[in-house]
Design a protein around this motif. Sequence first.
Motif, PDB file in Angstrom:
ATOM      1  N   GLY A 134      37.300  22.233  14.566  1.00 59.66           N
ATOM      2  CA  GLY A 134      36.934  21.887  13.203  1.00 59.66           C
ATOM      3  C   GLY A 134      36.458  23.117  12.472  1.00 59.66           C
ATOM      4  N   ARG A 135      35.706  22.907  11.421  1.00 62.52           N
ATOM      5  CA  ARG A 135      35.343  24.040  10.565  1.00 62.52           C
ATOM      6  C   ARG A 135      34.393  25.038  11.240  1.00 62.52           C
ATOM      7  N   PHE A 136      33.695  24.637  12.323  1.00 58.42           N
ATOM      8  CA  PHE A 136      32.734  25.544  12.954  1.00 58.42           C
ATOM      9  C   PHE A 136      33.286  26.247  14.201  1.00 58.42           C
ATOM     10  N   TYR A 167      48.469  22.977  14.556  1.00 59.88           N
ATOM     11  CA  TYR A 167      47.415  22.115  14.031  1.00 59.88           C
ATOM     12  C   TYR A 167      47.443  20.781  14.783  1.00 59.88           C
ATOM     13  N   ARG A 168      46.418  20.554  15.589  1.00 56.87           N
ATOM     14  CA  ARG A 168      46.279  19.336  16.407  1.00 56.87           C
ATOM     15  C   ARG A 168      47.517  19.060  17.281  1.00 56.87           C
ATOM     16  N   CYS A 169      48.116  20.118  17.800  1.00 57.17           N
ATOM     17  CA  CYS A 169      49.239  19.913  18.715  1.00 57.17           C
ATOM     18  C   CYS A 169      49.441  21.162  19.574  1.00 57.17           C
ATOM     19  N   GLY A 216      38.380   9.462  16.914  1.00 53.25           N
ATOM     20  CA  GLY A 216      38.316  10.621  16.019  1.00 53.25           C
ATOM     21  C   GLY A 216      39.152  10.340  14.781  1.00 53.25           C
ATOM     22  N   CYS A 217      39.624  11.392  14.143  1.00 53.03           N
ATOM     23  CA  CYS A 217      40.438  11.188  12.937  1.00 53.03           C
ATOM     24  C   CYS A 217      41.766  10.534  13.329  1.00 53.03           C
ATOM     25  N   ILE A 218      42.151   9.533  12.565  1.00 53.83           N
ATOM     26  CA  ILE A 218      43.384   8.791  12.856  1.00 53.83           C
ATOM     27  C   ILE A 218      44.616   9.555  12.361  1.00 53.83           C
ATOM     28  N   PHE A 219      44.501  10.131  11.158  1.00 52.65           N
ATOM     29  CA  PHE A 219      45.647  10.826  10.551  1.00 52.65           C
ATOM     30  C   PHE A 219      45.393  12.326  10.490  1.00 52.65           C
ATOM     31  N   LYS A 220      46.476  13.092  10.509  1.00 52.46           N
ATOM     32  CA  LYS A 220      46.386  14.529  10.257  1.00 52.46           C
ATOM     33  C   LYS A 220      46.126  14.735   8.764  1.00 52.46           C
ATOM     34  N   ASN A 221      45.513  15.841   8.418  1.00 52.09           N
ATOM     35  CA  ASN A 221      45.396  16.156   7.000  1.00 52.09           C
ATOM     36  C   ASN A 221      46.758  16.606   6.486  1.00 52.09           C
ATOM     37  N   PRO A 222      47.220  16.027   5.364  1.00 53.70           N
ATOM     38  CA  PRO A 222      48.518  16.472   4.845  1.00 53.70           C
ATOM     39  C   PRO A 222      48.389  17.892   4.297  1.00 53.70           C
ATOM     40  N   ARG A 226      44.689  16.888  -0.801  1.00 54.69           N
ATOM     41  CA  ARG A 226      43.339  16.494  -0.427  1.00 54.69           C
ATOM     42  C   ARG A 226      43.391  15.997   1.016  1.00 54.69           C
ATOM     43  N   SER A 227      42.244  16.022   1.705  1.00 60.74           N
ATOM     44  CA  SER A 227      42.232  15.600   3.113  1.00 60.74           C
ATOM     45  C   SER A 227      42.589  14.123   3.224  1.00 60.74           C
ATOM     46  N   ALA A 228      43.055  13.742   4.423  1.00 61.36           N
ATOM     47  CA  ALA A 228      43.408  12.331   4.656  1.00 61.36           C
ATOM     48  C   ALA A 228      42.197  11.441   4.391  1.00 61.36           C
ATOM     49  N   GLY A 229      41.013  11.882   4.853  1.00 61.55           N
ATOM     50  CA  GLY A 229      39.794  11.080   4.659  1.00 61.55           C
ATOM     51  C   GLY A 229      39.526  10.807   3.188  1.00 61.55           C
ATOM     52  N   ARG A 230      39.673  11.848   2.379  1.00 63.07           N
ATOM     53  CA  ARG A 230      39.413  11.668   0.946  1.00 63.07           C
ATOM     54  C   ARG A 230      40.441  10.737   0.308  1.00 63.07           C
ATOM     55  N   ILE A 232      42.154   8.339   1.738  1.00 63.61           N
ATOM     56  CA  ILE A 232      41.922   6.950   2.176  1.00 63.61           C
ATOM     57  C   ILE A 232      40.712   6.375   1.446  1.00 63.61           C
ATOM     58  N   ASP A 233      39.691   7.215   1.308  1.00 63.01           N
ATOM     59  CA  ASP A 233      38.472   6.803   0.589  1.00 63.01           C
ATOM     60  C   ASP A 233      38.814   6.460  -0.860  1.00 63.01           C
ATOM     61  N   GLU A 234      39.547   7.368  -1.511  1.00 69.07           N
ATOM     62  CA  GLU A 234      39.876   7.153  -2.934  1.00 69.07           C
ATOM     63  C   GLU A 234      40.851   5.997  -3.130  1.00 69.07           C
ATOM     64  N   PRO A 249      32.796   3.213   7.303  1.00 66.35           N
ATOM     65  CA  PRO A 249      32.138   3.410   6.012  1.00 66.35           C
ATOM     66  C   PRO A 249      31.566   4.822   5.878  1.00 66.35           C
ATOM     67  N   VAL A 250      31.482   5.555   7.000  1.00 64.96           N
ATOM     68  CA  VAL A 250      30.926   6.916   6.948  1.00 64.96           C
ATOM     69  C   VAL A 250      32.019   7.931   6.616  1.00 64.96           C
ATOM     70  N   HIS A 251      33.136   7.861   7.321  1.00 64.41           N
ATOM     71  CA  HIS A 251      34.257   8.795   7.109  1.00 64.41           C
ATOM     72  C   HIS A 251      35.539   7.982   7.184  1.00 64.41           C
ATOM     73  N   ALA A 252      36.297   7.985   6.095  1.00 64.02           N
ATOM     74  CA  ALA A 252      37.426   7.055   5.966  1.00 64.02           C
ATOM     75  C   ALA A 252      38.600   7.361   6.894  1.00 64.02           C
ATOM     76  N   ASN A 253      38.623   8.552   7.510  1.00 61.03           N
ATOM     77  CA  ASN A 253      39.732   8.840   8.435  1.00 61.03           C
ATOM     78  C   ASN A 253      39.403   8.410   9.871  1.00 61.03           C
ATOM     79  N   PHE A 254      38.331   7.661  10.041  1.00 63.54           N
ATOM     80  CA  PHE A 254      37.997   7.116  11.364  1.00 63.54           C
ATOM     81  C   PHE A 254      38.168   5.600  11.321  1.00 63.54           C
TER      82      PHE A 254
HETATM   83  N1  EPU Z   1      35.898  12.950   2.309  1.00 63.25           N
HETATM   84  C1  EPU Z   1      35.771  11.887   1.461  1.00 63.25           C
HETATM   85  N2  EPU Z   1      35.610  10.641   1.996  1.00 63.25           N
HETATM   86  C2  EPU Z   1      35.584  10.407   3.332  1.00 63.25           C
HETATM   87  C3  EPU Z   1      35.717  11.511   4.197  1.00 63.25           C
HETATM   88  C4  EPU Z   1      35.885  12.782   3.670  1.00 63.25           C
HETATM   89  O1  EPU Z   1      35.807  12.044   0.240  1.00 63.25           O
HETATM   90  O2  EPU Z   1      35.436   9.258   3.739  1.00 63.25           O
HETATM   91  C5  EPU Z   1      36.029  14.306   1.753  1.00 63.25           C
HETATM   92  C6  EPU Z   1      34.852  15.181   2.136  1.00 63.25           C
HETATM   93  O3  EPU Z   1      33.780  15.015   1.237  1.00 63.25           O
HETATM   94  C7  EPU Z   1      35.444  16.575   2.056  1.00 63.25           C
HETATM   95  C8  EPU Z   1      36.897  16.352   2.455  1.00 63.25           C
HETATM   96  O4  EPU Z   1      37.164  14.955   2.325  1.00 63.25           O
HETATM   97  O5  EPU Z   1      35.425  17.046   0.737  1.00 63.25           O
HETATM   98  C9  EPU Z   1      37.177  16.777   3.910  1.00 63.25           C
HETATM   99  O6  EPU Z   1      36.353  16.033   4.779  1.00 63.25           O
HETATM  100  P1  EPU Z   1      35.707  16.670   6.078  1.00 63.25           P
HETATM  101  O7  EPU Z   1      34.993  17.920   5.700  1.00 63.25           O
HETATM  102  O8  EPU Z   1      34.949  15.592   6.753  1.00 63.25           O
HETATM  103  O9  EPU Z   1      36.902  17.140   6.966  1.00 63.25           O
HETATM  104  P2  EPU Z   1      38.232  16.392   7.386  1.00 63.25           P
HETATM  105  O10 EPU Z   1      39.353  17.209   6.868  1.00 63.25           O
HETATM  106  O11 EPU Z   1      38.208  14.956   7.027  1.00 63.25           O
HETATM  107  C10 EPU Z   1      38.576  17.694   9.619  1.00 63.25           C
HETATM  108  C11 EPU Z   1      39.126  17.305  10.976  1.00 63.25           C
HETATM  109  C12 EPU Z   1      38.014  16.755  11.861  1.00 63.25           C
HETATM  110  C13 EPU Z   1      36.896  17.771  11.981  1.00 63.25           C
HETATM  111  C14 EPU Z   1      36.395  18.081  10.568  1.00 63.25           C
HETATM  112  C15 EPU Z   1      35.283  19.105  10.572  1.00 63.25           C
HETATM  113  C16 EPU Z   1      41.423  16.566  10.709  1.00 63.25           C
HETATM  114  C17 EPU Z   1      42.342  15.409  10.551  1.00 63.25           C
HETATM  115  N3  EPU Z   1      40.124  16.286  10.794  1.00 63.25           N
HETATM  116  O12 EPU Z   1      38.163  16.490   8.984  1.00 63.25           O
HETATM  117  O13 EPU Z   1      38.569  16.569  13.150  1.00 63.25           O
HETATM  118  O14 EPU Z   1      35.843  17.263  12.785  1.00 63.25           O
HETATM  119  O15 EPU Z   1      37.481  18.591   9.772  1.00 63.25           O
HETATM  120  O16 EPU Z   1      35.708  20.330  10.869  1.00 63.25           O
HETATM  121  O17 EPU Z   1      41.876  17.701  10.764  1.00 63.25           O
HETATM  122  C18 EPU Z   1      39.722  14.989  14.482  1.00 63.25           C
HETATM  123  O18 EPU Z   1      40.689  15.754  14.367  1.00 63.25           O
HETATM  124  O19 EPU Z   1      39.741  13.966  15.196  1.00 63.25           O
HETATM  125  C19 EPU Z   1      38.502  15.335  13.779  1.00 63.25           C
HETATM  126  C20 EPU Z   1      37.450  14.530  13.740  1.00 63.25           C
END
Ligand code: EPU
Length: 292
Positions: A134-136, A167-169, A216-222, A226-230, A232-234, A249-254
């Motif tokens: 991840g980012r760290f 990336y994740r592979c 963990g995260c269900i989908f890869k980030n496209p 914007r990230s998959a989590g964002r 899905i949230d939006e 409810p905490v992170h939409a990609n879970f």
């Molecule tokens: N966001 C939302 N709503 C949500 C979740 C996220 O708006 O419900 C926004 C966040 O505010 C942020 C952006 O989306 O602006 C990205 O979110 P985040 O920083 O949480 O990172 P991510 O891209 O969702 C990736 C990895 C995670 C890893 C984190 C931290 C993927 C698919 N996911 O998440 O990896 O822990 O960065 O480095 O690459 C995993 O692969 O299983 C996993 C958990």
Amino acid sequence: MVLPRDFAEASARAGALSRRTSLGVGGTPEFLFEPHDEDEVCQIVRRCNREGVPLRVLGGGFNLLVRDGRLPGAVLLTHRLQHLRVLPDRIEAGAGVSFPSLVKRAILWQVPGLPGCPGIPGNVGGVVAMNAGGRFGSVADALSEIRYVTPLGELVTRAVREDDLGYRCNHFGAAVITGASFRRDASLPAADLRALHAEALAWKRETQPWGTRSAGCIFKNPSGQRSAGRLIDEAGCKGLEIGGARVSPVHANFIEAGPNSTSADIEALIERVRGAVRQQFGVELELEVQTW
Ligand code: EPU
């Protein structure tokens, strides 16, 4: 098919994979193998090859959605490959070594990247296969050597190349990863690594679900989006529920599985989420979790 004796034993041992996956769902394979060392892995791979039995590898089961019901073929568990050696320039670890325990000790052992990976579950084979991180920090930051068994049953040890991990592979093909080496760097101050670990842990606890059953995260980030989590949230999917499985409810990609959720519930929820994002944003989300 006439089964050799050890295949029959493997068959008797096969239990539902729901006990071995973090989502707590999944059916029963025909055969289950639990090799104690790399030699046994080679024998199992050769045997399955000869008998035409498809072989899947199960690490920690943290990034996996296994269908309900009968699973054709064999599953090899890596959890008994527990070899661990601390050398001046590297750490050698078997595929079954717990990744969280390695991450904790990576501070003392001065391994780059790994102290930034707290809260990533799984074992060494699984996190290498998925290039977790991840980012760290990430596995790729320190991975120097890989050991795997080819589909023909040959054990290979070789240095990791730049294009081995994506990336994740990974690009090791159908190989069974049996171990890996991680570089040590004596110039890294332990205090910095400790601070990195604490920062990564705090961030993860704040932004991701903790203590629930997920993969963990269900989908890869496209790419370039914007990230998959964002997305899905939006698309308004947070909290969406099917059969007790819900979009976190905490992170939409879970996706968090409930005590009575089935694999079919989770798959249906995945398709619902994918459809919502497609409809709203025209983006086709790609699965990060492996599906069997
Ligand atoms: N966001 C939302 N709503 C949500 C979740 C996220 O708006 O419900 C926004 C966040 O505010 C942020 C952006 O989306 O602006 C990205 O979110 P985040 O920083 O949480 O990172 P991510 O891209 O969702 C990736 C990895 C995670 C890893 C984190 C931290 C993927 C698919 N996911 O998440 O990896 O822990 O960065 O480095 O690459 C995993 O692969 O299983 C996993 C958990």
